[in-house]
Design a protein around this motif. Structure first.
Motif, mmCIF file in Angstrom:
data_model
loop_
_atom_site.group_PDB
_atom_site.id
_atom_site.type_symbol
_atom_site.label_atom_id
_atom_site.label_comp_id
_atom_site.label_asym_id
_atom_site.label_seq_id
_atom_site.Cartn_x
_atom_site.Cartn_y
_atom_site.Cartn_z
ATOM 1 N N HIS A 1 0.818 -1.216 0.000
ATOM 2 C CA HIS A 1 0.000 0.000 0.000
ATOM 3 C C HIS A 1 0.852 1.266 0.000
ATOM 4 C CE1 HIS A 1 1.016 -0.288 4.239
ATOM 5 N NE2 HIS A 1 0.564 0.933 4.431
ATOM 6 N N VAL B 1 1.545 6.653 1.352
ATOM 7 C CA VAL B 1 0.711 5.442 1.401
ATOM 8 C C VAL B 1 -0.721 5.771 1.001
ATOM 9 C CG1 VAL B 1 2.128 4.388 3.217
ATOM 10 C CG2 VAL B 1 0.119 5.747 3.860
ATOM 11 N N ASP C 1 -6.672 4.411 2.417
ATOM 12 C CA ASP C 1 -7.545 3.277 2.743
ATOM 13 C C ASP C 1 -6.778 1.950 2.809
ATOM 14 O OD1 ASP C 1 -7.031 2.724 0.098
ATOM 15 O OD2 ASP C 1 -9.094 3.005 -0.596
ATOM 16 N N HIS C 2 -5.463 2.027 2.746
ATOM 17 C CA HIS C 2 -4.603 0.836 2.864
ATOM 18 C C HIS C 2 -4.728 -0.108 1.665
ATOM 19 C CE1 HIS C 2 -1.894 0.029 6.197
ATOM 20 N NE2 HIS C 2 -1.970 -1.255 5.960
#
Length: 256
Positions: free
Chosen positions: A75, A223, A226-227
């Motif tokens: 991510h 990043v 929302d991963h």
């Protein structure tokens, strides 16, 4: 925004730097496997660039960046700092290499898969690479930078992925990052006209989830908020009289 037009001498030096950057990615492939740390990959790349290529790893100490390559895992969108993280089965990682040779930069990145990844990850990696290639195909004199962004955005979004907007491609030469900013979204026909002798990167960052990103406290690593997984591919492109030349082309690739 003044976009520099490179001389034939500068273009030849950029060809050399681009080829060296591509060779780093070709060299490092066998080492990118489960059990290796991103810092070990950084050391392998550093030693190769400095000792074998007799070149300089551009990221090292660039605005304080502490390593010689960027490694962005899963991510992480871009600018990941190599460290003690151990790569494991199913991980995806972008390795971003910039080499300086005779003062000129070659900049490129590639996605690697550790073992077997998920169907989603494989699809994201493939679509992102297609976004890069479709963007490259728009490069020719008389086109506009908006043409590049538009085709990338259309391809990503039609495959239900999203385009990161906070980071973009850039002009490159003696200076690591120079005009223009090469956006990966946009409207056909917009932006500056593309002219022979321009050299710039195209480096779409595509997310499997929402396009929103955040900067980690290390002030480098970006990043997805929302991963979700993110992928990126990058090449350095020369505008020729009739189209383009990919200065960082790897032997596994063919263009035109």
């Amino acid at each position: 925004m003044t976009i520099t037009i490179k001389t034939s001498d500068e273009i030849e030096k950029m060809r050399v730097a681009g080829r060296l950057a591509a060779e780093v990615l070709e060299m490092i492939g066998p080492y990118v496997k489960a059990g290796v740390t991103t810092d070990e990959l950084n050391q392998i790349a550093h030693d190769y660039i400095v000792n074998v290529q007799k070149a300089i790893p551009a990221p090292l100490n660039y605005k304080g960046f502490p390593k010689s390559i960027c490694t962005s895992v899963n991510h992480q969108v871009c600018h990941g700092i190599p460290g003690p993280k151990v790569l494991k089965e199913g991980d995806i990682v972008n390795i971003d290499v910039t080499v300086i040779k005779d003062e000129y930069h070659g900049d490129t990145s590639k996605m690697f898969v550790i073992g077997k990844s998920s169907i989603l990850a494989d699809r994201l990696i493939r679509i992102t690479q297609e976004c890069l290639y479709k963007g490259i195909e728009k490069v020719k004199p008389g086109s506009h930078f908006g043409d590049i962004g538009a085709v990338i955005q259309q391809h990503a979004e039609s495959n239900r992925f999203t385009v990161v907007r906070e980071y973009c491609g850039h002009g490159i030469g003696k200076i690591f990052h120079e005009p223009p900013n090469v956006l990966h979204y946009g409207t056909p026909g917009s932006g500056e006209e593309i002219k022979p002798g321009m050299i710039f990167t195209i480096e779409p960052m595509i997310n499997a989830g929402k396009r929103d990103v955040k900067l980690l406290p290390d002030e480098w690593t970006v990043v997805t908020k929302d991963h979700s997984l993110s992928a990126q591919w990058e090449h350095t492109i020369l505008v020729t009289d009739t189209g383009y030349e990919v200065l960082t082309k790897r032997t596994e690739e063919s263009f035109g």
